[in-house]
Design an enzyme around this catalytic site. Structure first.
Site: not given
Length: 306
Positions: A72, A103, A178, A246
């Site tokens: 998502l 993420t 990540k 983001k």
């Protein structure tokens, strides 16, 4: 615990964007039965040709799957999918396993795992490292956080979509790793962008500069392809610039929470944010254009001698 093999595991996939759709296709191609859901129904319907089963609601999907995977956009999208009376958790039976691949903030990963655990549902954060070509080829690298037994049970699923997977620790560890990886990815792209703009402004041929640079040991494989695409003027989104933006924001938020200094990340985030104004539909490597344009407008310093 038995593994989640193709012959006896019903999968469901939520979120069929650039990465999610390709991962779902890999799972289908390796023999898994996969139900699919996306807020944009046309994305689910498109996978019918790959033998996916589109479903109309998250509730229907949650009731029919042994393992759910989701990929998502951001933290809010994860909450929208999993929480609330129409969400996955409210409609799933105990024993469900969720492989959450978005993420997001490690805090969101831990929150989801804790809420699910209260309902007898197991959540593993399985962050993805790799581009859309890697997703198509099944050569992603997966960064997992959570219960090791369930991660090992998911090995057949991981092998269908990835070349490697790592267990980083408890819930949230996969998404933390990540963010570590993407800090290097983003900073590295910014470093390349300004170095290339510098070389071009100093008189080097852009074509030759990018060709030679792409063969240098200092260029990571993840960036080498960006140079060849930039040489062609191709900034079509493999990893869209807004997603990098983001991730920069998440990295800096977590860094602030834990007390880590990130000066290079902060500077890269600033340039990335400036690029959002005009290049939001392009790949995050479009920072190369931004640096070229900004550098081209600069004038050499004048040195006055007495």
């Amino acid at each position: 615990m038995h593994g989640f093999e193709q012959s006896d595991t019903k999968l469901a996939f939520i979120g069929l964007g650039n990465m999610g759709s390709r991962i779902a296709k890999r799972l289908l191609a390796t023999g898994y039965a996969v139900s699919v859901f996306d807020a944009n129904r046309s994305k689910s319907e498109a996978l019918k040709q790959n033998d996916a089963k589109p479903v109309d609601s998250l509730a229907e999907l949650a009731k029919s799957a042994d393992v759910i995977l989701s990929c998502l956009t951001d933290d809010q999208a994860v909450r929208d999918v999993y929480y609330g009376p129409a969400g996955v958790l409210a409609n799933a039976a105990g024993g469900l396993v969720i492989l959450e691949m978005s993420t997001v903030s490690p805090a969101t990963s831990r929150e989801l795992a804790n809420k699910a655990s209260e309902l007898g549902i197991q959540v593993i954060d399985v962050a993805i490292s790799g581009s859309t070509p890697a997703a198509e080829a099944g050569t992603l690298i997966l960064l997992a956080g959570g219960n090791l037994d369930f991660i090992q049970a998911a090995r057949p699923i991981f092998q269908a979509i990835a070349s490697k997977y790592f267990h980083l620790g408890p819930s949230g560890a996969g998404t933390t790793m990540k963010l570590v990886v993407n800090s290097i990815l983003g900073i590295g792209m910014q470093a390349i962008a300004e170095a290339a703009a510098f070389g071009e402004k100093a008189g080097l041929s852009r074509d030759v500069l990018l060709e030679v640079l792409s063969q240098m040991a200092v260029i990571a494989p993840a960036h080498a392809g960006k140079l060849s695409r930039a040489a062609r003027g191709d900034y079509s989104p493999q990893f869209p610039l807004p997603l990098m933006n983001k991730d920069f924001r998440l990295i800096l938020e977590v860094a602030d929470e834990v007390g880590a200094l990130m000066p290079a990340t902060s500077a890269s985030f600033q340039i990335n944010t400036e690029a959002m104004d005009t290049h939001a539909e392009e790949d995050f490597s479009a920072v190369m254009k931004v640096m070229e344009q900004q550098t081209a407008r600069m004038h050499p310093a004048r040195h006055v001698t007495g």
